[in-house]
Each structure stands twice: as C-alpha cells, then as structure tokens.
Scaffold this active site. Structure first.
Site: not given
Length: 491
Positions: A399-401, A150
């Site tokens: 996972f921030c994706a 992100h």
C-alpha cells in the site's frame, strides 16, 4: 465450492443507518449505495454469474458521489477557459473555479487571507510541490514517521536533505516520545515535520494537535498529509502562528468521492511568493519580455497551464456533500460503528492477523482501514479469490508504505535484503504484504458480512477455482474463468 447467490441489489438491501437531513432533490435512497455512481453495478464471477460489486477499496480511491456528478454535469453546460476570457461562459467558469477554491479552503478551516490554496493533480503532487517551495539548506533536517505513504517519504529524500523517521508502536502509531527525542537531538535544525493525518494501512489517527504544539515549540513547520483523513474526519488548519495550527496540508479529491484528477496544497501565502515556481508557463506570469519575466502573485503563479476546472468544481461539490448532506457527526459515527463491527467479526476467524489497532471497542480513534493476513494463504491469493468468486474488491500488497508494513509484519533486515535481490531478478513471487479492506460512507454491515463469510470459506479451503501465480507480477489468477474484463467498457 457451491455458493449461495444472495440478492443484494439496492432494491432489496435496507441500510437502517442511512443519514437523514438535507439532500439533493431526489427520492430518499433505499440504501447508501444509491448515493454513489455504480453502486448497483453487477460484475461477473468465476463461472460467469453476475453479482453486485462490493467495493472495499476506498482507501485507494472512492467512487464518485451522485450529488458530485450532478453538480459536474450542471457545470459542464458552462465550461470554458478560466481567467482572462472575455466571453460570458469564461466569466461564469472563472467565478465557479475561484468559488471552488474558497469552498475547499473552508472545508479544512484555511483562511485565504493568510494562506494560499493551489489546485494540483493529487496529494502526491501537492507534497512534491511543497518540497520545492520550502527552502532547505545543508544541515536542515526533515522529520517524518515510519507510517508514511511513500509520497511523504520519497519527496523529502529527493531534496537530498537529512531525513529521519519517527518510530511507531506495536499498533503502528507514531511514538511522540521519539519525536521529541529527534527534535531535541537536532535542536535548531529541524525545518519541517511531515506527518500523515491518518494511516492508509492501519487507520491510525495521530494526535495532530499535540504534534503541532511539539513541532512549533521546536521552531519547525508542520505539514499534514491529509489524503486519508480528509473524507473521514473534520480538519481545521487553524490560524497561522497558533501553536496547534497546521502550516501545510495536502489532500486528494479522488479519495473524497470526486475522482476527477484534482488535489490541493494549502500553505502560508508567504511560502509561495518570491523565487521561480517549479512549473512555469501560461498563467504563472504577469509579463514576459525577450529578456525577463514578471511572475504573478499566488495562487496563479503556482498553477501553470490550463487548470482542471471540472476537477476543482467536483472537489468543492464533494466537500459540500460531506459536510452538508452527510454531516460530520454521522460520517464519524457510521464509520466507527462499521469498523468496530468488522474488527469483531474478523477477530473470530482463526488465523486472521489484523495489523494496527484491533480492539473492537476502539479505545482510540481509528479510520475504517483494516489490513490483515489469513494464515497459510498468500495475501494475493486471498484478494484474487475475493474478487473472482465473491465480487468483492479489496487491495493487496504494501500500500505504498513498504517500510511501515514490513515493520508491522515483522520482516527481518536480512529478509528485506533478500527481497530486494529477488525483485532485482524480476521475481515477485514472495513479496510480503497484506489484504486491505477500507470503508466509504456507503458501505454497510452487509458488506462486512459478505467479506467475512468469504474469508471463512477461504480459511476452510473451500474456494472453487484453481489459481496460478505469475512470478513476474506476483499476482494470482484463475486457470479458468468466465470473468474476462475485456469488452466491459469500450472507448
């Protein structure tokens, strides 16, 4: 379920793959865990039994390497305010701080005669600071990929410019034909292409050199988010102007065995001259009058306030530890062997789906980051059982994706909208995701065996505890447990 207690303390587990060569002056470690702080820590499990902690969450943050800690401890005797201090300790600290800058630059092949290295808090701040220093006008286009963290997506959206993402193949690798199509479609308007050097979800390592050539041929600048790549593969930014060079690079120390709150942004010296820095204050200015100010030259103008001197020292020590004590040849070989072994053993478990490349022969380079799901068991429940019953630390979620993992899992557009509605109502019960295991240099086959054995138990529904989900956070916790984290560390 009854579990056999296995003695896997550093005194009993031998790692035959331990690197040889130059080390700091201590006894040769019996296994690689002795090279990290907390490598032999015991943690409580469900019934209160203490077990050695198996850390497989290195992609999030790594433990501190003992050589790094020792160098930090040595420096603390000399810690003082850097720059402009006339005291002897200030002079020593300043020299050490600037030497750290040189060492970190050397670690990634950055020539400080043409580039600037700015110490920041982490890679996320580095990307945000970079966005503030790149002039973007109406009509300019920034290209990134679907596999990005992100931080390398939201940063550019925040600038309110036109951002487009390059698609990925079935294994999560960026499609370079799609990149070329976007470069052609926006010919003359693409200002920057920002790409992760290594995925924190699939371990995919894009062909950075080829991408650099494509980007520079299109007249754009090239940025690499090296947060995941830096501790696992050697990097050479190259000379500015070369077709295969990296123009900007961001990375974090906490992922390379120096978790002390430091990262760096490296870019062309010219990118940081002129204009007003994003952060202003002490250290950024040469002179201030009642009417005006004269800003310092880079990197000082970009490092407002008192810097994290200790963090910079730690990052430099970590760079030296990786290159000189471990050595890149060993690091790459060890990780590839461990990743291949893990994929092979995971593939044998019925119902396990690995997202990203999952051929144990590793025909293409990939990092030791493996995301997976176990059919019929929520990813958060799997992770909770691994922790509470086996003392295995993993990570769960997206996972921030989020866009990347949702694509890999196959979540439909309609379901994405439903998830958004559920989250807005405070319900995280059905949030999709996966379990992630990720390796550091100190992990071994024994660690892989431990998680694979546990996953077989979970597959066979042989976990011991009763778990309940908290819908507000989505996480699972045992109904009864003697493993309360409260009180294990106190300030």
């Amino acid at each position: 379920m009854k579990t056999e207690e296995i003695d896997c303390t550093p005194e009993t587990v031998q790692d035959e793959t331990a690197p040889t060569g130059a080390r700091l002056n201590w006894a040769e470690p019996k296994n690689l865990r002795e090279l990290i702080v907390g490598g032999s820590t015991l943690v409580p499990t469900l019934d209160g039994t203490l077990r050695p902690y198996v850390n497989l969450d290195n992609a999030a943050s790594t433990p501190i390497a003992r050589p790094v800690k020792e160098k930090v401890d040595e420096f603390m005797e000399w810690y003082a305010a850097v720059h402009r201090g006339s005291g002897f300790k200030s002079q020593v600290a300043t020299e050490a701080y600037e030497k750290a800058r040189e060492i970190v630059a050397e670690f990634v092949g950055a020539d400080l005669s043409e580039r600037t290295l700015i110490f920041v808090r982490n890679a996320t701040e580095a990307l945000n600071r970079c966005a503030a220093r790149i002039p973007l006008d109406e009509g300019d286009v920034v290209l990134t990929t679907l596999m990005e963290h992100h931080s390398n997506l939201l940063t550019w959206r925040k600038r309110c410019v036109h951002v487009e993402t390059i698609s990925v193949d079935e294994f999560g690798a960026p499609l370079l034909d799609d990149l070329q199509a976007h470069l052609d479609a926006h010919k003359g308007h693409v200002k920057l292409v920002a790409v992760s050097g290594g995925s924190n979800v699939t371990g995919v390592v894009p062909d950075i050199r080829r991408i650099a050539r494509m980007v520079h041929e299109a007249g754009a600048m090239f940025l690499v988010d090296a947060a995941q790549l830096a501790p696992h593969r050697p990097i050479n930014m190259g000379k500015l102007g070369d077709p295969e060079c990296i123009d900007f690079l961001a990375m974090s120390a906490h992922k390379m065995y120096a978790p002390l709150g430091t990262g760096v942004l490296i870019g062309p010296y010219s990118a940081f001259t002129g204009g007003v820095p994003e952060l202003v204050g002490g250290g950024t200015v040469l002179f201030v009058s009642e009417e005006a100010e004269i800003f310092n030259e880079p990197p000082d103008r970009e490092e407002a306030g008192s810097p994290n001197v200790v963090g910079a020292i730690a990052m430099a020590a970590a760079a030296r530890f990786i290159t000189e004590q471990l050595g890149w040849e060993w690091v790459v070989r060890h990780e590839r062997e461990l990743t291949s072994y893990a994929i092979e053993r995971l593939n044998a478990i019925p119902g396990v789906t690995i997202y990203g490349p999952h051929d144990p022969s590793l025909p293409d380079d990939r990092l030791g980051v493996i995301c997976f799901n176990l059919e019929g068991v929520d990813h958060r429940l799997v992770s909770a059982i691994l922790s509470h019953e086996y003392a295995i630390g993993t990570r769960t979620g997206c996972f921030c994706a989020h866009p990347y993992l949702l694509r890999l899992i196959g979540v439909s557009a309609n379901r994405v909208h439903e998830i958004e509605e559920e989250l807005s109502c405070g319900n995280r019960r059905a949030m999709p995701g996966a379990v992630r295991m990720s390796f550091g240099f100190y992990n071994s086959r024994e660690d892989v065996d431990a998680i694979v054995s546990a996953l077989w138990d979970i597959h066979n529904r042989k976990w011991r505890g009763e778990y309940r989900q908290n819908p507000k956070v989505g996480e699972y916790a045992p109904v009864e447990s003697k493993a309360d984290p409260a009180g294990w560390f106190n300030l």
